[in-house]
Scaffold this motif. Structure first.
Motif, PDB file in Angstrom:
ATOM      1  N   TYR A   1      19.954  -8.106  12.925  1.00  0.00           N
ATOM      2  CA  TYR A   1      21.184  -7.313  12.051  1.00  0.00           C
ATOM      3  C   TYR A   1      20.679  -5.740  11.962  1.00  0.00           C
ATOM      4  CZ  TYR A   1      23.517  -6.213   7.885  1.00  0.00           C
ATOM      5  OH  TYR A   1      24.218  -5.634   6.413  1.00  0.00           O
ATOM      6  N   GLN A   2      21.638  -4.898  11.660  1.00  0.00           N
ATOM      7  CA  GLN A   2      21.140  -3.502  11.504  1.00  0.00           C
ATOM      8  C   GLN A   2      22.549  -2.942  10.692  1.00  0.00           C
ATOM      9  OE1 GLN A   2      21.087  -3.810  15.157  1.00  0.00           O
ATOM     10  NE2 GLN A   2      19.106  -4.545  14.903  1.00  0.00           N
ATOM     11  N   MET A   3      21.975  -1.917   9.770  1.00  0.00           N
ATOM     12  CA  MET A   3      22.733  -1.153   8.973  1.00  0.00           C
ATOM     13  C   MET A   3      22.643   0.409   9.318  1.00  0.00           C
ATOM     14  SD  MET A   3      22.831  -0.724   4.891  1.00  0.00           S
ATOM     15  CE  MET A   3      22.925  -2.442   4.438  1.00  0.00           C
ATOM     16  N   TYR A   4      23.891   0.890   9.473  1.00  0.00           N
ATOM     17  CA  TYR A   4      23.957   2.277   9.989  1.00  0.00           C
ATOM     18  C   TYR A   4      24.962   2.995   9.046  1.00  0.00           C
ATOM     19  CZ  TYR A   4      21.566   0.846  14.364  1.00  0.00           C
ATOM     20  OH  TYR A   4      20.763   0.269  15.434  1.00  0.00           O
ATOM     21  N   MET A   5      24.589   4.204   8.915  1.00  0.00           N
ATOM     22  CA  MET A   5      25.554   5.266   8.232  1.00  0.00           C
ATOM     23  C   MET A   5      26.498   5.876   9.656  1.00  0.00           C
ATOM     24  SD  MET A   5      25.495   8.437   5.567  1.00  0.00           S
ATOM     25  CE  MET A   5      26.686   9.837   5.418  1.00  0.00           C
ATOM     26  N   ALA A   6      27.879   5.968   9.768  1.00  0.00           N
ATOM     27  CA  ALA A   6      28.293   6.141  10.976  1.00  0.00           C
ATOM     28  C   ALA A   6      29.889   6.844  10.475  1.00  0.00           C
ATOM     29  CB  ALA A   6      28.602   4.796  11.616  1.00  0.00           C
TER      30      ALA A   6
ATOM     31  N   LYS B   1      28.742  -4.954  -3.330  1.00  0.00           N
ATOM     32  CA  LYS B   1      29.618  -5.893  -3.174  1.00  0.00           C
ATOM     33  C   LYS B   1      30.115  -6.116  -1.836  1.00  0.00           C
ATOM     34  CE  LYS B   1      33.159  -8.673  -5.647  1.00  0.00           C
ATOM     35  NZ  LYS B   1      33.986  -8.745  -7.168  1.00  0.00           N
ATOM     36  N   THR B   2      30.663  -5.095  -1.191  1.00  0.00           N
ATOM     37  CA  THR B   2      31.711  -5.230  -0.334  1.00  0.00           C
ATOM     38  C   THR B   2      30.640  -5.391   0.925  1.00  0.00           C
ATOM     39  OG1 THR B   2      33.211  -3.313  -0.891  1.00  0.00           O
ATOM     40  CG2 THR B   2      32.943  -3.664   1.374  1.00  0.00           C
ATOM     41  N   ILE B   3      29.531  -5.001   1.074  1.00  0.00           N
ATOM     42  CA  ILE B   3      28.348  -5.103   2.145  1.00  0.00           C
ATOM     43  C   ILE B   3      28.156  -6.861   1.828  1.00  0.00           C
ATOM     44  CG2 ILE B   3      26.341  -4.964   2.886  1.00  0.00           C
ATOM     45  CD1 ILE B   3      26.525  -2.156   2.076  1.00  0.00           C
TER      46      ILE B   3
ATOM     47  N   ASN C   1      15.934   3.071  11.596  1.00  0.00           N
ATOM     48  CA  ASN C   1      15.299   3.009  10.272  1.00  0.00           C
ATOM     49  C   ASN C   1      15.756   3.683   9.197  1.00  0.00           C
ATOM     50  OD1 ASN C   1      12.659   1.996  11.622  1.00  0.00           O
ATOM     51  ND2 ASN C   1      12.572   3.787  12.781  1.00  0.00           N
ATOM     52  N   GLY C   2      17.018   4.196   9.488  1.00  0.00           N
ATOM     53  CA  GLY C   2      18.004   4.464   8.132  1.00  0.00           C
ATOM     54  C   GLY C   2      17.716   6.069   8.170  1.00  0.00           C
ATOM     55  N   LYS C   3      17.004   6.866   9.057  1.00  0.00           N
ATOM     56  CA  LYS C   3      16.930   8.259   9.037  1.00  0.00           C
ATOM     57  C   LYS C   3      18.053   8.896   9.652  1.00  0.00           C
ATOM     58  CE  LYS C   3      13.611  11.809  10.406  1.00  0.00           C
ATOM     59  NZ  LYS C   3      12.113  12.184  11.214  1.00  0.00           N
ATOM     60  N   PHE C   4      18.463   9.922   9.078  1.00  0.00           N
ATOM     61  CA  PHE C   4      19.797  10.728   9.321  1.00  0.00           C
ATOM     62  C   PHE C   4      19.062  11.400  10.867  1.00  0.00           C
ATOM     63  CE2 PHE C   4      23.251  13.673   8.870  1.00  0.00           C
ATOM     64  CZ  PHE C   4      24.080  12.820   8.240  1.00  0.00           C
TER      65      PHE C   4
ATOM     66  N   LEU D   1      21.052   1.383  -0.357  1.00  0.00           N
ATOM     67  CA  LEU D   1      21.733   0.093   0.177  1.00  0.00           C
ATOM     68  C   LEU D   1      20.749  -0.325   1.143  1.00  0.00           C
ATOM     69  CD1 LEU D   1      25.373   0.925  -0.049  1.00  0.00           C
ATOM     70  CD2 LEU D   1      24.240  -0.803  -1.465  1.00  0.00           C
ATOM     71  N   PHE D   2      20.198   0.767   2.224  1.00  0.00           N
ATOM     72  CA  PHE D   2      19.518   0.198   3.199  1.00  0.00           C
ATOM     73  C   PHE D   2      18.067  -0.159   2.725  1.00  0.00           C
ATOM     74  CE2 PHE D   2      16.277   1.096   6.726  1.00  0.00           C
ATOM     75  CZ  PHE D   2      16.984   0.962   7.660  1.00  0.00           C
ATOM     76  N   GLU D   3      17.452   0.281   1.760  1.00  0.00           N
ATOM     77  CA  GLU D   3      16.310  -0.215   1.213  1.00  0.00           C
ATOM     78  C   GLU D   3      16.286  -1.397   0.848  1.00  0.00           C
ATOM     79  OE1 GLU D   3      13.443   1.173   1.962  1.00  0.00           O
ATOM     80  OE2 GLU D   3      14.176   3.051   2.784  1.00  0.00           O
ATOM     81  N   GLN D   4      17.378  -1.897   0.196  1.00  0.00           N
ATOM     82  CA  GLN D   4      17.378  -3.047  -0.761  1.00  0.00           C
ATOM     83  C   GLN D   4      18.207  -4.121   0.240  1.00  0.00           C
ATOM     84  OE1 GLN D   4      19.590  -1.394  -4.071  1.00  0.00           O
ATOM     85  NE2 GLN D   4      21.696  -2.716  -3.280  1.00  0.00           N
ATOM     86  N   GLN D   5      18.570  -3.710   1.405  1.00  0.00           N
ATOM     87  CA  GLN D   5      19.308  -5.061   2.082  1.00  0.00           C
ATOM     88  C   GLN D   5      18.435  -6.063   2.530  1.00  0.00           C
ATOM     89  OE1 GLN D   5      19.988  -3.924   6.231  1.00  0.00           O
ATOM     90  NE2 GLN D   5      18.600  -2.203   6.110  1.00  0.00           N
ATOM     91  N   ASN D   6      18.792  -7.295   2.616  1.00  0.00           N
ATOM     92  CA  ASN D   6      18.226  -8.624   2.755  1.00  0.00           C
ATOM     93  C   ASN D   6      17.787  -8.472   4.271  1.00  0.00           C
ATOM     94  OD1 ASN D   6      18.776  -9.438   0.317  1.00  0.00           O
ATOM     95  ND2 ASN D   6      20.631 -10.464   0.809  1.00  0.00           N
TER      96      ASN D   6
END
Length: 267
Positions: free
Chosen positions: A140-145, A242-244, A108-111, A130-135
Protein backbone atom coordinates in the motif's frame (compact mmCIF):
# COMPACT_ATOMS: atom_id res chain seq x y z
CA UNK A 1 -30.41 -6.96 -32.25
CA UNK A 2 -32.18 -5.36 -35.17
CA UNK A 3 -32.96 -1.68 -35.57
CA UNK A 4 -36.35 -0.22 -34.60
CA UNK A 5 -37.08 1.06 -38.11
CA UNK A 6 -36.10 -0.41 -41.48
CA UNK A 7 -32.92 1.18 -42.84
CA UNK A 8 -33.42 3.56 -45.75
CA UNK A 9 -32.22 2.51 -49.17
CA UNK A 10 -29.45 4.54 -50.83
CA UNK A 11 -28.73 6.26 -47.49
CA UNK A 12 -25.09 6.96 -48.39
CA UNK A 13 -26.12 8.82 -51.55
CA UNK A 14 -28.58 10.96 -49.58
CA UNK A 15 -26.01 11.72 -46.88
CA UNK A 16 -23.34 12.66 -49.43
CA UNK A 17 -25.63 15.19 -51.08
CA UNK A 18 -26.61 16.78 -47.77
CA UNK A 19 -22.98 17.06 -46.65
CA UNK A 20 -22.16 19.00 -49.81
CA UNK A 21 -24.60 21.71 -48.72
CA UNK A 22 -23.66 23.57 -45.47
CA UNK A 23 -27.10 25.23 -45.34
CA UNK A 24 -28.79 21.86 -45.46
CA UNK A 25 -26.54 20.67 -42.63
CA UNK A 26 -27.48 23.72 -40.58
CA UNK A 27 -31.19 23.01 -41.09
CA UNK A 28 -30.68 19.43 -39.97
CA UNK A 29 -28.84 20.54 -36.83
CA UNK A 30 -31.43 23.20 -36.02
CA UNK A 31 -34.27 20.72 -36.43
CA UNK A 32 -32.57 18.30 -34.05
CA UNK A 33 -32.00 20.85 -31.29
CA UNK A 34 -35.45 22.37 -31.74
CA UNK A 35 -36.81 18.99 -30.66
CA UNK A 36 -34.89 19.31 -27.36
CA UNK A 37 -36.52 22.25 -25.53
CA UNK A 38 -33.67 22.78 -23.06
CA UNK A 39 -30.79 22.33 -25.50
CA UNK A 40 -30.30 26.03 -26.20
CA UNK A 41 -30.00 26.70 -22.47
CA UNK A 42 -27.47 23.92 -21.83
CA UNK A 43 -23.85 25.01 -21.94
CA UNK A 44 -21.81 22.76 -24.21
CA UNK A 45 -24.88 20.94 -25.48
CA UNK A 46 -23.51 20.86 -29.02
CA UNK A 47 -25.56 23.76 -30.39
CA UNK A 48 -22.40 25.75 -31.13
CA UNK A 49 -20.76 23.20 -33.44
CA UNK A 50 -20.89 23.75 -37.22
CA UNK A 51 -23.80 22.11 -38.98
CA UNK A 52 -21.45 20.20 -41.25
CA UNK A 53 -19.70 18.61 -38.26
CA UNK A 54 -23.04 17.72 -36.69
CA UNK A 55 -24.39 16.17 -39.88
CA UNK A 56 -21.19 14.19 -40.52
CA UNK A 57 -21.30 12.78 -36.99
CA UNK A 58 -24.99 11.88 -37.29
CA UNK A 59 -24.52 10.12 -40.63
CA UNK A 60 -21.39 8.32 -39.46
CA UNK A 61 -23.26 7.06 -36.40
CA UNK A 62 -26.17 5.87 -38.56
CA UNK A 63 -23.98 4.07 -41.09
CA UNK A 64 -21.69 2.40 -38.54
CA UNK A 65 -24.17 1.95 -35.69
CA UNK A 66 -21.71 3.93 -33.56
CA UNK A 67 -23.59 5.88 -30.89
CA UNK A 68 -20.42 7.46 -29.48
CA UNK A 69 -19.70 9.13 -32.82
CA UNK A 70 -22.94 11.06 -32.49
CA UNK A 71 -22.81 11.60 -28.73
CA UNK A 72 -19.52 13.48 -29.08
CA UNK A 73 -21.18 15.93 -31.44
CA UNK A 74 -24.20 16.42 -29.19
CA UNK A 75 -22.65 16.59 -25.71
CA UNK A 76 -18.83 16.32 -26.09
CA UNK A 77 -18.82 12.87 -24.52
CA UNK A 78 -18.61 9.36 -25.88
CA UNK A 79 -20.90 6.81 -24.25
CA UNK A 80 -18.07 5.67 -21.98
CA UNK A 81 -17.08 9.28 -21.23
CA UNK A 82 -20.59 9.71 -19.85
CA UNK A 83 -20.24 6.60 -17.72
CA UNK A 84 -16.82 7.59 -16.35
CA UNK A 85 -17.84 11.18 -15.74
CA UNK A 86 -20.96 9.99 -13.92
CA UNK A 87 -18.69 7.89 -11.65
CA UNK A 88 -20.35 4.71 -12.93
CA UNK A 89 -17.21 2.93 -14.14
CA UNK A 90 -13.61 3.05 -12.87
CA UNK A 91 -10.77 4.68 -14.80
CA UNK A 92 -7.89 2.62 -16.17
CA UNK A 93 -4.46 3.74 -15.00
CA UNK A 94 -2.71 5.72 -17.75
CA UNK A 95 -5.38 4.88 -20.28
CA UNK A 96 -4.18 5.10 -23.90
CA UNK A 97 -0.71 6.13 -22.75
CA UNK A 98 -1.82 9.32 -20.95
CA UNK A 99 -0.45 9.53 -17.40
CA UNK A 100 -3.40 9.68 -15.03
CA UNK A 101 -3.11 10.16 -12.13
CA UNK A 102 0.14 12.15 -12.11
CA UNK A 103 2.23 11.40 -9.02
CA UNK A 104 3.68 14.47 -7.26
CA UNK A 105 5.47 12.63 -4.45
CA UNK A 106 7.64 9.53 -4.24
CA UNK A 107 7.10 6.43 -2.11
CA UNK A 108 8.73 8.22 0.84
CA UNK A 109 6.30 11.13 0.63
CA UNK A 110 8.89 13.55 -0.74
CA UNK A 111 7.71 16.16 -3.26
CA UNK A 112 9.18 15.31 -6.66
CA UNK A 113 9.56 18.88 -7.94
CA UNK A 114 11.04 21.04 -5.19
CA UNK A 115 10.79 24.14 -7.37
CA UNK A 116 6.97 23.89 -7.29
CA UNK A 117 6.70 23.09 -3.59
CA UNK A 118 6.19 26.68 -2.42
CA UNK A 119 2.98 26.90 -4.49
CA UNK A 120 1.48 23.94 -2.64
CA UNK A 121 3.08 24.28 0.79
CA UNK A 122 -0.21 24.19 2.71
CA UNK A 123 -1.56 21.12 0.86
CA UNK A 124 1.79 19.35 1.11
CA UNK A 125 1.96 19.98 4.85
CA UNK A 126 -1.46 18.33 5.23
CA UNK A 127 -0.35 15.41 3.08
CA UNK A 128 2.87 14.93 5.08
CA UNK A 129 1.00 14.82 8.37
CA UNK A 130 -1.35 12.16 6.99
CA UNK A 131 1.56 10.29 5.41
CA UNK A 132 3.49 10.16 8.67
CA UNK A 133 0.54 8.92 10.72
CA UNK A 134 -0.77 6.32 8.26
CA UNK A 135 -1.15 2.75 9.40
CA UNK A 136 1.27 0.15 8.10
CA UNK A 137 -0.60 -1.76 5.41
CA UNK A 138 1.09 -4.36 3.19
CA UNK A 139 1.46 -3.46 -0.49
CA UNK A 140 0.00 0.00 0.00
CA UNK A 141 1.24 3.50 -0.80
CA UNK A 142 -0.05 7.02 -0.32
CA UNK A 143 0.84 9.80 -2.77
CA UNK A 144 0.01 13.41 -3.42
CA UNK A 145 -1.17 13.48 -7.02
CA UNK A 146 -3.11 15.22 -9.77
CA UNK A 147 -6.10 13.38 -11.20
CA UNK A 148 -8.52 14.22 -13.96
CA UNK A 149 -11.29 12.93 -16.16
CA UNK A 150 -11.64 13.30 -19.94
CA UNK A 151 -14.18 13.86 -22.63
CA UNK A 152 -13.99 13.66 -26.41
CA UNK A 153 -15.29 16.05 -29.03
CA UNK A 154 -15.02 17.00 -32.68
CA UNK A 155 -12.82 19.86 -33.85
CA UNK A 156 -14.04 22.20 -36.59
CA UNK A 157 -12.19 19.90 -38.99
CA UNK A 158 -14.26 16.91 -37.75
CA UNK A 159 -11.23 15.38 -36.02
CA UNK A 160 -11.77 13.62 -32.69
CA UNK A 161 -9.97 15.46 -29.89
CA UNK A 162 -9.52 14.71 -26.18
CA UNK A 163 -9.84 17.27 -23.41
CA UNK A 164 -9.02 17.01 -19.71
CA UNK A 165 -11.84 18.01 -17.41
CA UNK A 166 -12.19 18.26 -13.63
CA UNK A 167 -8.43 18.45 -13.01
CA UNK A 168 -7.82 18.33 -9.26
CA UNK A 169 -4.97 17.90 -6.81
CA UNK A 170 -5.46 15.42 -4.02
CA UNK A 171 -4.32 12.25 -2.28
CA UNK A 172 -3.98 8.95 -4.11
CA UNK A 173 -4.22 5.66 -2.22
CA UNK A 174 -2.66 2.71 -4.05
CA UNK A 175 -3.58 -0.89 -3.23
CA UNK A 176 -1.08 -3.18 -4.95
CA UNK A 177 -1.11 -6.93 -5.35
CA UNK A 178 1.97 -8.96 -4.40
CA UNK A 179 4.33 -9.35 -7.35
CA UNK A 180 4.15 -13.12 -6.88
CA UNK A 181 0.47 -13.04 -7.82
CA UNK A 182 -0.31 -13.94 -11.43
CA UNK A 183 -3.71 -12.86 -12.63
CA UNK A 184 -5.40 -15.83 -14.22
CA UNK A 185 -8.80 -14.82 -12.92
CA UNK A 186 -11.52 -14.10 -15.43
CA UNK A 187 -11.25 -10.39 -16.36
CA UNK A 188 -15.02 -9.99 -16.20
CA UNK A 189 -15.06 -11.22 -12.60
CA UNK A 190 -12.30 -8.74 -11.63
CA UNK A 191 -14.26 -5.95 -13.23
CA UNK A 192 -17.48 -6.95 -11.45
CA UNK A 193 -15.70 -6.86 -8.09
CA UNK A 194 -14.11 -3.48 -8.84
CA UNK A 195 -17.43 -2.08 -10.04
CA UNK A 196 -19.19 -3.11 -6.82
CA UNK A 197 -16.41 -1.43 -4.83
CA UNK A 198 -16.83 1.73 -6.92
CA UNK A 199 -20.54 1.81 -6.10
CA UNK A 200 -19.73 1.52 -2.39
CA UNK A 201 -17.16 4.29 -2.78
CA UNK A 202 -19.70 6.60 -4.39
CA UNK A 203 -22.21 5.87 -1.62
CA UNK A 204 -19.68 6.76 1.07
CA UNK A 205 -17.51 9.34 -0.73
CA UNK A 206 -19.25 10.87 -3.75
CA UNK A 207 -16.86 12.21 -6.43
CA UNK A 208 -13.89 10.13 -5.33
CA UNK A 209 -12.23 8.49 -8.34
CA UNK A 210 -11.35 4.80 -8.57
CA UNK A 211 -8.54 3.55 -10.80
CA UNK A 212 -7.66 -0.02 -11.69
CA UNK A 213 -5.42 -2.07 -13.96
CA UNK A 214 -1.70 -2.11 -14.60
CA UNK A 215 0.11 1.15 -14.03
CA UNK A 216 2.76 2.05 -16.61
CA UNK A 217 5.72 4.06 -15.37
CA UNK A 218 8.13 5.69 -17.83
CA UNK A 219 6.73 3.52 -20.58
CA UNK A 220 7.49 0.29 -18.70
CA UNK A 221 4.54 -1.79 -17.62
CA UNK A 222 4.74 -3.02 -14.04
CA UNK A 223 3.94 -6.67 -13.47
CA UNK A 224 1.51 -6.06 -10.63
CA UNK A 225 -2.08 -5.01 -10.99
CA UNK A 226 -3.19 -2.12 -8.83
CA UNK A 227 -6.28 -0.49 -7.41
CA UNK A 228 -6.30 3.23 -6.72
CA UNK A 229 -8.62 5.68 -4.99
CA UNK A 230 -8.11 9.38 -5.62
CA UNK A 231 -9.46 11.92 -3.12
CA UNK A 232 -9.47 15.51 -4.45
CA UNK A 233 -8.65 18.16 -1.86
CA UNK A 234 -11.50 20.33 -3.14
CA UNK A 235 -14.08 17.74 -2.03
CA UNK A 236 -12.50 16.09 1.01
CA UNK A 237 -9.92 18.46 2.52
CA UNK A 238 -11.93 19.28 5.65
CA UNK A 239 -12.25 15.65 6.77
CA UNK A 240 -9.37 14.02 4.94
CA UNK A 241 -8.29 11.76 7.81
CA UNK A 242 -11.76 10.24 8.14
CA UNK A 243 -12.10 10.12 4.36
CA UNK A 244 -8.87 8.13 4.00
CA UNK A 245 -10.06 5.68 6.64
CA UNK A 246 -13.29 5.06 4.71
CA UNK A 247 -11.49 4.81 1.38
CA UNK A 248 -8.93 2.37 2.78
CA UNK A 249 -11.71 0.11 4.00
CA UNK A 250 -13.28 -0.01 0.54
CA UNK A 251 -9.97 -0.40 -1.30
CA UNK A 252 -8.67 -3.15 0.98
CA UNK A 253 -12.03 -4.91 0.87
CA UNK A 254 -11.96 -4.86 -2.92
CA UNK A 255 -8.41 -6.24 -3.01
CA UNK A 256 -9.30 -9.03 -0.59
CA UNK A 257 -12.39 -9.93 -2.62
CA UNK A 258 -10.28 -10.26 -5.77
CA UNK A 259 -7.68 -12.40 -3.98
CA UNK A 260 -10.43 -14.62 -2.54
CA UNK A 261 -11.92 -15.10 -5.99
CA UNK A 262 -8.50 -16.02 -7.37
CA UNK A 263 -8.01 -18.64 -4.67
CA UNK A 264 -11.46 -20.07 -5.31
CA UNK A 265 -10.77 -20.43 -9.03
CA UNK A 266 -7.37 -22.02 -8.40
CA UNK A 267 -8.95 -24.95 -6.54
Amino acid sequence: MGTIFPREEKAEQIFDEILKNPRACDRLKNTFFAAIPSAEESEGAGTDIPGTVFAAALFNAYENKDLSAFMMAVCNNSVFDLLRNSFLIPIRFNDKGVENPILLTDENGKFLDESELHFWEKKYKMFRELFEQQNEIPDYQMYMADGFRENHFYSDESEVETRKISEHRGILLMFNFPESIEFEINEEKIYAIVWEALMRLQEALPRALMYYGKRDENGVEKHTSTLGIFLPFCHFEREMEKTIELANGIGLGCREAILAEMKAQAK
